[in-house]
Scaffold this motif. Structure first.
Motif, PDB file in Angstrom:
ATOM      1  N   HIS A   1      13.906   2.454   0.574  1.00 36.16           N
ATOM      2  CA  HIS A   1      13.264   2.575  -0.751  1.00 36.16           C
ATOM      3  C   HIS A   1      13.849   3.829  -1.394  1.00 36.16           C
ATOM      4  O   HIS A   1      13.536   4.939  -0.964  1.00 36.16           O
ATOM      5  CB  HIS A   1      11.751   2.752  -0.597  1.00 36.16           C
ATOM      6  CG  HIS A   1      11.076   1.634   0.139  1.00 36.16           C
ATOM      7  ND1 HIS A   1      10.438   0.590  -0.499  1.00 36.16           N
ATOM      8  CD2 HIS A   1      10.932   1.392   1.470  1.00 36.16           C
ATOM      9  CE1 HIS A   1       9.928  -0.239   0.404  1.00 36.16           C
ATOM     10  NE2 HIS A   1      10.220   0.230   1.604  1.00 36.16           N
TER      11      HIS A   1
ATOM     12  N   ARG B   1      13.698   4.520  -4.757  1.00 35.35           N
ATOM     13  CA  ARG B   1      12.827   5.009  -5.855  1.00 35.35           C
ATOM     14  C   ARG B   1      13.472   5.075  -7.227  1.00 35.35           C
ATOM     15  O   ARG B   1      12.931   5.741  -8.109  1.00 35.35           O
ATOM     16  CB  ARG B   1      12.291   6.416  -5.523  1.00 35.35           C
ATOM     17  CG  ARG B   1      11.756   6.607  -4.112  1.00 35.35           C
ATOM     18  CD  ARG B   1      10.603   5.724  -3.827  1.00 35.35           C
ATOM     19  NE  ARG B   1       9.886   6.088  -2.610  1.00 35.35           N
ATOM     20  CZ  ARG B   1       9.018   5.293  -1.997  1.00 35.35           C
ATOM     21  NH1 ARG B   1       8.789   4.064  -2.468  1.00 35.35           N
ATOM     22  NH2 ARG B   1       8.397   5.677  -0.926  1.00 35.35           N
TER      23      ARG B   1
ATOM     24  N   ASN C   1      10.244  -2.350  -4.873  1.00 37.10           N
ATOM     25  CA  ASN C   1       9.025  -1.703  -5.390  1.00 37.10           C
ATOM     26  C   ASN C   1       9.335  -0.387  -6.099  1.00 37.10           C
ATOM     27  O   ASN C   1       8.733   0.649  -5.822  1.00 37.10           O
ATOM     28  CB  ASN C   1       7.984  -1.494  -4.284  1.00 37.10           C
ATOM     29  CG  ASN C   1       8.492  -0.662  -3.131  1.00 37.10           C
ATOM     30  OD1 ASN C   1       9.689  -0.606  -2.885  1.00 37.10           O
ATOM     31  ND2 ASN C   1       7.597  -0.014  -2.410  1.00 37.10           N
TER      32      ASN C   1
ATOM     33  N   PHE D   1       5.831  -8.915  -0.500  1.00 36.26           N
ATOM     34  CA  PHE D   1       4.772  -8.092   0.078  1.00 36.26           C
ATOM     35  C   PHE D   1       3.589  -9.029   0.311  1.00 36.26           C
ATOM     36  O   PHE D   1       2.834  -9.318  -0.620  1.00 36.26           O
ATOM     37  CB  PHE D   1       4.374  -6.954  -0.874  1.00 36.26           C
ATOM     38  CG  PHE D   1       5.328  -5.790  -0.898  1.00 36.26           C
ATOM     39  CD1 PHE D   1       5.143  -4.690  -0.062  1.00 36.26           C
ATOM     40  CD2 PHE D   1       6.428  -5.783  -1.745  1.00 36.26           C
ATOM     41  CE1 PHE D   1       6.021  -3.609  -0.083  1.00 36.26           C
ATOM     42  CE2 PHE D   1       7.321  -4.715  -1.770  1.00 36.26           C
ATOM     43  CZ  PHE D   1       7.118  -3.622  -0.938  1.00 36.26           C
TER      44      PHE D   1
ATOM     45  N   SER E   1       1.473  -2.493  -0.404  1.00 36.41           N
ATOM     46  CA  SER E   1       1.854  -1.178   0.117  1.00 36.41           C
ATOM     47  C   SER E   1       2.061  -0.276  -1.083  1.00 36.41           C
ATOM     48  O   SER E   1       1.297  -0.346  -2.034  1.00 36.41           O
ATOM     49  CB  SER E   1       3.101  -1.322   1.002  1.00 36.41           C
ATOM     50  OG  SER E   1       3.375  -0.119   1.658  1.00 36.41           O
ATOM     51  N   THR E   2       3.118   0.569  -1.073  1.00 31.62           N
ATOM     52  CA  THR E   2       3.395   1.395  -2.247  1.00 31.62           C
ATOM     53  C   THR E   2       3.819   0.479  -3.410  1.00 31.62           C
ATOM     54  O   THR E   2       4.656  -0.397  -3.222  1.00 31.62           O
ATOM     55  CB  THR E   2       4.520   2.394  -1.924  1.00 31.62           C
ATOM     56  OG1 THR E   2       4.133   3.142  -0.782  1.00 31.62           O
ATOM     57  CG2 THR E   2       4.779   3.328  -3.087  1.00 31.62           C
TER      58      THR E   2
ATOM     59  N   HIS F   1       6.881  -7.955   4.068  1.00 31.37           N
ATOM     60  CA  HIS F   1       5.989  -6.936   4.611  1.00 31.37           C
ATOM     61  C   HIS F   1       4.748  -7.695   5.073  1.00 31.37           C
ATOM     62  O   HIS F   1       4.021  -8.246   4.247  1.00 31.37           O
ATOM     63  CB  HIS F   1       5.637  -5.923   3.524  1.00 31.37           C
ATOM     64  CG  HIS F   1       4.716  -4.847   3.990  1.00 31.37           C
ATOM     65  ND1 HIS F   1       5.084  -3.534   4.036  1.00 31.37           N
ATOM     66  CD2 HIS F   1       3.443  -4.903   4.457  1.00 31.37           C
ATOM     67  CE1 HIS F   1       4.070  -2.814   4.508  1.00 31.37           C
ATOM     68  NE2 HIS F   1       3.058  -3.626   4.770  1.00 31.37           N
TER      69      HIS F   1
ATOM     70  N   HIS G   1       9.778  -4.530   9.706  1.00 25.66           N
ATOM     71  CA  HIS G   1       9.043  -3.516  10.472  1.00 25.66           C
ATOM     72  C   HIS G   1       7.909  -4.031  11.375  1.00 25.66           C
ATOM     73  O   HIS G   1       6.729  -3.750  11.145  1.00 25.66           O
ATOM     74  CB  HIS G   1       8.528  -2.380   9.585  1.00 25.66           C
ATOM     75  CG  HIS G   1       7.996  -2.772   8.228  1.00 25.66           C
ATOM     76  ND1 HIS G   1       7.174  -3.834   8.028  1.00 25.66           N
ATOM     77  CD2 HIS G   1       8.166  -2.184   7.021  1.00 25.66           C
ATOM     78  CE1 HIS G   1       6.867  -3.894   6.739  1.00 25.66           C
ATOM     79  NE2 HIS G   1       7.452  -2.905   6.115  1.00 25.66           N
TER      80      HIS G   1
ATOM     81  N   MET H   1       2.379   5.571   7.555  1.00 29.94           N
ATOM     82  CA  MET H   1       3.217   4.579   6.882  1.00 29.94           C
ATOM     83  C   MET H   1       2.585   3.204   7.063  1.00 29.94           C
ATOM     84  O   MET H   1       1.650   3.028   7.838  1.00 29.94           O
ATOM     85  CB  MET H   1       4.649   4.613   7.410  1.00 29.94           C
ATOM     86  CG  MET H   1       4.927   3.922   8.692  1.00 29.94           C
ATOM     87  SD  MET H   1       4.423   4.744  10.188  1.00 29.94           S
ATOM     88  CE  MET H   1       5.319   6.239  10.197  1.00 29.94           C
TER      89      MET H   1
ATOM     90  N   ASP I   1      13.219   1.553   6.817  1.00 25.66           N
ATOM     91  CA  ASP I   1      12.123   1.574   5.848  1.00 25.66           C
ATOM     92  C   ASP I   1      12.000   2.987   5.245  1.00 25.66           C
ATOM     93  O   ASP I   1      10.893   3.469   4.986  1.00 25.66           O
ATOM     94  CB  ASP I   1      10.802   1.140   6.498  1.00 25.66           C
ATOM     95  CG  ASP I   1       9.705   0.885   5.484  1.00 25.66           C
ATOM     96  OD1 ASP I   1      10.009   0.790   4.288  1.00 25.66           O
ATOM     97  OD2 ASP I   1       8.521   0.791   5.883  1.00 25.66           O
TER      98      ASP I   1
ATOM     99  N   ALA J   1      11.232   5.691   3.195  1.00 24.65           N
ATOM    100  CA  ALA J   1      10.267   5.606   2.084  1.00 24.65           C
ATOM    101  C   ALA J   1       9.759   7.002   1.757  1.00 24.65           C
ATOM    102  O   ALA J   1       8.656   7.397   2.150  1.00 24.65           O
ATOM    103  CB  ALA J   1       9.117   4.683   2.463  1.00 24.65           C
TER     104      ALA J   1
END
Ligand code: DOR
Length: 444
Positions: free
Chosen positions: A61, A63, A93, A145, A149-150, A175, A229, A279, A307, A309
């Motif tokens: 991730h 961002r 995400n 997802f 999550s986030t 996920h 994961h 996490m 992952d 993150a």
């Protein structure tokens, strides 16, 4: 960059096993065992070192766009180069989320300007974007997802999941944490009062229910599916049962991934590390750690990815449950696993299978993941005897911390090439280099 580089005397991790063989990099491609008299513009004597395919991290991730105070495509890829990761596949995400072809293309454009290593981006599923998922090209696949999550991506209704598995053809990853179970657990614990509650809210049951549901969807729709994961022993059992059911590996549609943090951390670490090891999915028990290592060795889990993150330390410092879930890892994942090789937990051949070959195969990546004639010269030279300590102050990722701060590891990358160009020389990352868009061949 030199037009050609001859790497002599390294032990090379070839698809058939480790072999001492010379490797020539020419025009960004690999030439194996060149003629004895071959000369190159640059010659490297790599005696005592191991040459591996560059790592392909299929879950990061970064961002960018939208949350670039935590990470961006440049800083994330800088951490990759230093960590021996030559290709990353990034999750949707971000803000805006990558849920349309248009957003996907914008991200690819951004990466062409900012990323030091090679890149690819998943397209995220929503309950109603099947048309976008059907049209998407230039992507490894679809991310769902199934548990939130986030960010706000979530597809947990059965009807929407059935539609995505039935009406799309790209590989899917998910996920897997059951939203209903997580919400019920959270309500019972009044949202959670301390960091230990995180593993009670996102408990074993939540992970197992969702993974079981997703495997069932993949089998019924005969759809290529990757469990992200895996964190519990019970999920390893589900994967074992699946493999017993489908004995011919060529006919299997389900694969799975584990992250270093689920192998190396467990609930006993909350006391020492607090929200740094918060996490999703949550860390579980020591027994789960052991079963995950076993699943790697036995081939029930095929991929190791991070992952990665990142969140800032200020964000992490908020009291639970305001502290966000996720940790940075892409810079250290190879070293953590080389250290595990030195400890006898997995073989170096297995590491290469899980961090290079399998991700290339699962996501239909063209010309990467192996030291093979004509493949892209994405390579990493590692010193299995080099001892170094992970320190927050040395992290190249923007968040500037690691949950492994202070941990000494033996086995580190010392040089990384992307398409034949050195992007990390053991000290510096070549900040000016730009990686390439990864090509995927999803034809049946
Ligand atoms: O802990 C996590 N953080 N797990 C995820 O799946 C998402 C990630 C993030 O983006 O922060």
């Amino acid at each position: 960059m030199p037009a050609s580089t001859l790497i002599k005397n390294a032990t090379c991790l070839l698809p058939g096993g480790a072999e001492q063989i010379n490797v020539l990099i020419s025009q960004g491609k690999i030439i194996l065992d060149p003629a004895v008299h071959t000369t190159a513009e640059e010659t490297i004597d790599a005696a005592g070192l191991h040459l591996l395919p560059g790592v392909i991290d299929d879950q990061v991730h970064f961002r960018d766009p939208g949350l670039t105070h935590k990470e961006d495509l440049h800083t994330g890829s800088r951490a990759c180069a230093a960590g021996g990761v030559t290709t990353f596949l990034e999750m949707p995400n971000t803000n805006p989320a990558t849920i349309t072809c248009d957003e996907l293309h914008k991200k690819l454009e951004l990466a062409s300007k900012k990323s030091i290593v090679n890149y690819g981006f998943y397209i995220g599923a929503t309950p109603d974007n099947v048309a976008e998922l059907q049209q998407a090209k230039r992507t490894p696949g679809i991310k769902i997802f199934i548990g939130s999550s986030t960010g706000n991506l979530l597809v947990d209704q059965q009807e929407a999941l059935e539609r995505i598995f039935a009406e799309t053809t790209l590989p899917i990853c998910a996920h897997c944490e059951d939203e209903e179970t997580v919400r019920r657990n959270a309500a019972a614990l009044e949202g959670g009062k301390c960091i230990e509650d995180h593993s009670k809210i996102r408990n074993h049951e939540a992970a197992v229910i969702a993974t079981k549901r997703a495997i069932d969807l993949a089998i019924r729709h005969n759809h290529h599916f990757h469990v992200l994961h895996v964190s519990t022993a019970q999920e390893c059992e589900l994967l074992r049962e699946y493999q017993q059911q489908v004995t011919d590996p060529a006919k299997r549609v389900v694969s799975a991934e584990v992250c270093p943090h689920h192998l190396l951390f467990n609930i006993d670490d909350y006391q020492r590390l607090g929200s740094l090891v918060q996490m999703n999915p949550s860390i579980k028990t020591k027994a789960d750690n052991e079963r995950l290592w076993q699943a790697l060795r036995q081939g029930e889990i095929q991929v190791i990815a991070t992952d990665h993150a990142p969140h800032t330390l200020e964000e992490k410092d908020q009291p639970y449950p305001r502290s966000p879930s996720g940790l940075p890892a892409v810079e250290n994942s190879l070293a953590l696993m080389l250290n595990a090789v030195n400890q006898g937990r997995i073989s170096l051949e297995k590491l290469v299978e899980c961090m290079c070959e399998a991700p290339a195969e699962i996501w239909d990546i063209v010309n990467k993941g192996k030291i093979e004639e004509g493949y892209d010269a994405d390579l990493v030279l590692v010193d299995m005897n080099l001892e170094k300590t992970i320190l927050n102050e040395n992290q190249r990722a923007k968040a500037g911390w690691s949950p492994w701060h202070g941990v000494s590891l033996t086995g580190w990358p010392v040089k990384t090439w992307c398409h034949g160009t050195v992007v990390y020389d053991g000290k510096q990352v070549c900040e000016d280099h730009r990686g390439q868009e990864v090509k995927f061949d999803h034809s049946p």
